[in-house]
Design an enzyme around this catalytic site. Sequence first.
Site, mmCIF file in Angstrom:
data_model
loop_
_atom_site.group_PDB
_atom_site.id
_atom_site.type_symbol
_atom_site.label_atom_id
_atom_site.label_comp_id
_atom_site.label_asym_id
_atom_site.label_seq_id
_atom_site.Cartn_x
_atom_site.Cartn_y
_atom_site.Cartn_z
ATOM 1 N N HIS A 142 0.839 -1.202 0.000
ATOM 2 C CA HIS A 142 0.000 0.000 0.000
ATOM 3 C C HIS A 142 0.878 1.258 0.000
ATOM 4 C CE1 HIS A 142 -3.342 2.654 1.372
ATOM 5 N NE2 HIS A 142 -2.361 3.248 2.017
ATOM 6 N N GLU A 143 1.905 1.259 0.828
ATOM 7 C CA GLU A 143 2.795 2.430 0.904
ATOM 8 C C GLU A 143 3.587 2.605 -0.394
ATOM 9 O OE1 GLU A 143 2.231 4.433 3.036
ATOM 10 O OE2 GLU A 143 1.124 3.212 4.457
ATOM 11 N N HIS A 146 1.543 4.270 -2.900
ATOM 12 C CA HIS A 146 1.568 5.735 -2.817
ATOM 13 C C HIS A 146 2.801 6.288 -3.530
ATOM 14 C CE1 HIS A 146 -1.838 6.748 -0.409
ATOM 15 N NE2 HIS A 146 -1.472 6.045 0.648
ATOM 16 N N GLU A 218 -6.332 6.724 -0.883
ATOM 17 C CA GLU A 218 -6.200 5.497 -0.102
ATOM 18 C C GLU A 218 -6.767 4.307 -0.879
ATOM 19 O OE1 GLU A 218 -4.336 5.352 2.525
ATOM 20 O OE2 GLU A 218 -4.060 7.511 2.285
#
Lengths: 310, 187
Positions: A142-143, A146, A218
């Site tokens: 997930h990071e 980003h 997100e």
Amino acid sequence: MTLQEQIRANRRRTAVVFLGFAILILAFVAIIGGAYSPGLAGVLGIFMIGYGIISYYASGRIIAAAAHAKPVTKQDQPRVYRILENVAIAAGLPKTPDLYLIDDSSPNAFAAGRDPKHAYVAVTTGLLALMDDREVEGVLAHEVGHIRNRDVKLMSIAAVLVGAIALAADMLMRITIWGGDSDDNSLGWIGVAAGLLAAVLAPIGASMLQMSLSRRREYLADAAAVEFTGDAEGLALALAALRDDHQPLKHVTRATAHLYIESPLRDHKGLRSSLGGMFDTHPPLEDRIAKLEEIGGFTLPAATPAPQAP
Amino acid sequence: MIVLWIVLAVVVILVVWLVFAYNKLVRLRNEAEQGYSSIDIQLKRRADLIPNLVETVKAYATHERGVFEDVAAARSKMLSADSVGEAAGAERQMRGALGRLFAVAEAYPELRASENFRALQEELSDTEDKIAAARRYYNNVVQRYNTSQQTFPTNLMAGALGFRPREFFELDDEGDRAPVAVDLSKP
């Protein structure tokens, strides 16, 4: 929205954020200059411009310092570092982001930096203790999502600038209340009114900016994570683990709240709960899990009820 | 006169579209190249680990020549592969051979206890994870690249400008992930 469109939109928004920041500085300097002293205003103006430039290049480091995140090497954390390497390869990043550790028992994680070559992922020790490899992989993916989506620059800069706005507003409030009573100051009452107004409006504007930045991002980062790992359930399990944990993070401010994988202010009572969901920086974890369940075609067991406040 | 302007406008729109579509294809092609070279880096890294691994296993399991030969054959095939299909084929063969090698190693407790062997095994499984990650990236990009070539209206010009669909790096996972049963390893 394709990835390229998302990246372009991020670039556009970075420009808008900087423009907005420049306008705020101008307004701030004009108020100080008009109401108090042009000399002070000049010094502050230069200081703020310098701050803007620094925040562009060093936002990552400033955030790391604020969050008490320390860089660690592959030797310190071979397990996590390897997972991060794999996720970075699956994302096609030019290099593995640096790994930072936050000594905090509340599980959380964030990514910051200026571009995929100058980015890092920070995780708390609590997250590593709570999660197995599969869940950690989901969080790191997930990071890295980003980072790949070019969210980090915008989010990092926003964090630092929001911090600056809060500082400026605070300063303005103090000057307005304590410093505005000299007789040679003909614009006194205008200054006081403008100062108070700015001091109240600036943080609200900053919050709205943050909010507009992060909610959609997100979901996109969750989707990117699934693309990298092919494991929607791993990330969903990680989010469920975050949902079921209620320890508040220690070193977090409103300015950095939107960076984290889940809202670090969720379990802080006070301002946030009194405003309801209006200023939430993150979509509810339930919704994110539901989206992942849809992608992956599985169903997690229902949430354990949150402990009731006495 | 007005017809001329319309024709001109259409030409300009076509040229602009062509430039954008072409650039997109070039970008995806470069990403696919880059994705393949990242698979290649990991495959090479593993190929470098193998002589060491074979030596270590040989020191304990002297009578398992067939397995060593399989591994060596897969390794040289991998190093000489010059297309995606060949590399994927070599990778399949390598997985099978390494599976047999580790099955053999199971029968030698001193080997399994050796620190060197364990370090190699760990390094190897890390490389394998990285190959899988690089493969996932490559296949994602190739899918986007091929799709944009095949969809209208880009398909009208993609072929003419020399863009060809790329091959996926496929391993049909079920088959080669399953542990390989080998008689040799039974004591």
